[in-house]
Design an enzyme around this catalytic site. Structure first.
Site, PDB file in Angstrom:
ATOM      1  N   SER A   6       0.838  -1.201   0.000  1.00 38.40           N
ATOM      2  CA  SER A   6       0.000   0.000   0.000  1.00 38.40           C
ATOM      3  C   SER A   6       0.869   1.245   0.000  1.00 38.40           C
ATOM      4  CB  SER A   6      -0.906   0.024   1.229  1.00 38.40           C
ATOM      5  OG  SER A   6      -1.487   1.322   1.314  1.00 38.40           O
ATOM      6  N   HIS A  31      -1.245  -1.114  -4.164  1.00 36.44           N
ATOM      7  CA  HIS A  31      -2.536  -0.773  -3.566  1.00 36.44           C
ATOM      8  C   HIS A  31      -2.583   0.734  -3.304  1.00 36.44           C
ATOM      9  CE1 HIS A  31      -6.168  -1.874  -1.271  1.00 36.44           C
ATOM     10  NE2 HIS A  31      -5.775  -0.995  -0.370  1.00 36.44           N
ATOM     11  N   ASP A  33      -4.653   3.705  -1.646  1.00 36.22           N
ATOM     12  CA  ASP A  33      -5.693   4.025  -0.673  1.00 36.22           C
ATOM     13  C   ASP A  33      -6.148   5.468  -0.828  1.00 36.22           C
ATOM     14  OD1 ASP A  33      -6.107   1.642   0.933  1.00 36.22           O
ATOM     15  OD2 ASP A  33      -4.002   1.858   1.510  1.00 36.22           O
ATOM     16  N   MET A  35      -8.625   8.362   0.153  1.00 37.53           N
ATOM     17  CA  MET A  35      -9.488   8.742   1.287  1.00 37.53           C
ATOM     18  C   MET A  35      -9.950  10.177   1.116  1.00 37.53           C
ATOM     19  SD  MET A  35      -7.147   7.251   4.352  1.00 37.53           S
ATOM     20  CE  MET A  35      -6.513   5.569   4.331  1.00 37.53           C
ATOM     21  N   HIS A  64      -8.306   1.499  -4.108  1.00 37.97           N
ATOM     22  CA  HIS A  64      -9.264   1.306  -3.023  1.00 37.97           C
ATOM     23  C   HIS A  64      -9.873   2.655  -2.668  1.00 37.97           C
ATOM     24  CE1 HIS A  64      -9.798  -0.050   1.478  1.00 37.97           C
ATOM     25  NE2 HIS A  64     -10.949   0.123   0.858  1.00 37.97           N
ATOM     26  N   MET A  66     -11.932   4.827  -0.584  1.00 37.04           N
ATOM     27  CA  MET A  66     -12.622   5.027   0.701  1.00 37.04           C
ATOM     28  C   MET A  66     -13.254   6.407   0.622  1.00 37.04           C
ATOM     29  SD  MET A  66      -9.714   3.309   3.079  1.00 37.04           S
ATOM     30  CE  MET A  66      -8.513   3.439   1.763  1.00 37.04           C
ATOM     31  N   MET A 135     -11.822  -5.590   5.054  1.00 30.71           N
ATOM     32  CA  MET A 135     -11.034  -4.711   5.919  1.00 30.71           C
ATOM     33  C   MET A 135     -10.760  -5.421   7.235  1.00 30.71           C
ATOM     34  SD  MET A 135     -10.316  -2.026   4.201  1.00 30.71           S
ATOM     35  CE  MET A 135      -9.385  -1.346   5.570  1.00 30.71           C
ATOM     36  N   ASP A 170      -7.054  -6.497   4.026  1.00 32.67           N
ATOM     37  CA  ASP A 170      -6.481  -5.155   4.001  1.00 32.67           C
ATOM     38  C   ASP A 170      -6.442  -4.564   5.406  1.00 32.67           C
ATOM     39  OD1 ASP A 170      -5.621  -2.653   3.341  1.00 32.67           O
ATOM     40  OD2 ASP A 170      -7.355  -2.118   2.110  1.00 32.67           O
TER      41      ASP A 170
END
Ligand code: DX5
Ligand code: ZN
Length: 221
Positions: A6, A31, A33, A35, A64, A66, A135, A170
């Site tokens: 990540s 990966h 992330d 957000m 991913h 979020m 998660m 994850d």
């Protein structure tokens, strides 16, 4: 068995070098992330960062989201070079329409479950996705501890998914916790801190893979 470092745990002032290190170290995916400070109480990075790293790596960009409105923002991420889009089932009143939209964008489709979200939330959706992300920490921050109480969820999903569908864990994955996750049936392992904070990220990736593979062999033995 695929290891997905990540980028959240990388040194953001040296992204190109950090990515090159994990690519040379044998990672299959990177990966990402994303957000938004709304779906989760933290802000990370967005489309411009994905676009900037796309030309410097051949790694599969495992994205991913979020974020609160995945349907609205999926297309810019795909245009920026995301290979997959994983969205949160909790983030949409109509996850089916998000999946349909992602299919039209020709991207690998993933759905993620927060720790408190049961597998039942994927009723009617499980057949439609390429990947399920479980998660194993509360989303929002790297460096948290793996929650072993998520393992029954991993086992349950592993029993339901087809062989062509991927099961990703994850959060808090390291050379210790990966064993239980692999034995429970996960095949894709996100690891931020365990890879990028390691003295030797390439060795960390190898150690993770070996631990996962031996746990998987035991599972089939
Ligand atoms: C948490 C993210 C994870 C996290 C993994 O919101 O989805 O991908 O960054 O980081 P570590 O491996 O440090 O738990
Ligand atoms: Zn993630």
């Amino acid at each position: 068995m695929r290891i997905a470092p990540s980028l959240l745990a990388a040194d953001f002032s040296r992204l190109r070098d950090e990515i090159a290190r994990v690519e040379a170290g044998g990672a299959e995916l990177l990966h990402l992330d994303v957000m938004d400070g709304h779906f989760v109480p933290n802000i990370s990075f967005g489309v411009p960062v994905v676009a900037a790293i796309r030309p410097v790596t051949r790694l599969f960009l495992d994205t991913h989201l979020m974020i609160t409105d995945p349907r609205r923002y999926a297309e810019p991420f795909v245009k920026a070079g995301a290979d997959s889009i994983t969205f949160h089932v909790e983030a949409s009143p109509d996850p089916r329409s998000v999946i349909d939209h992602l299919r039209r964008l020709n991207v690998v489709v993933g759905v993620s479950l927060n720790p408190n979200t049961p597998v039942d939330a994927l009723e009617g959706l499980l057949d439609l996705v390429d990947l399920v992300n479980v998660m194993t920490v509360e989303p929002g921050f790297g460096g948290q501890s793996f929650r072993p109480e998520m393992l029954p969820k991993v086992r349950d999903l592993a029993a339901r998914l087809r062989p062509d569908q991927r099961l990703e864990v994850d959060g808090g994955v390291d050379a210790g916790t990966i064993t239980a996750a692999a034995a429970a049936g996960a095949d894709t392992f996100v690891a931020g801190t365990a890879v990028f904070a390691a003295h030797d990220p390439a060795k960390a990736i190898g150690d993770l893979r070996r631990a996962a593979e031996s746990a998987r062999e035991d599972r089939h033995a």
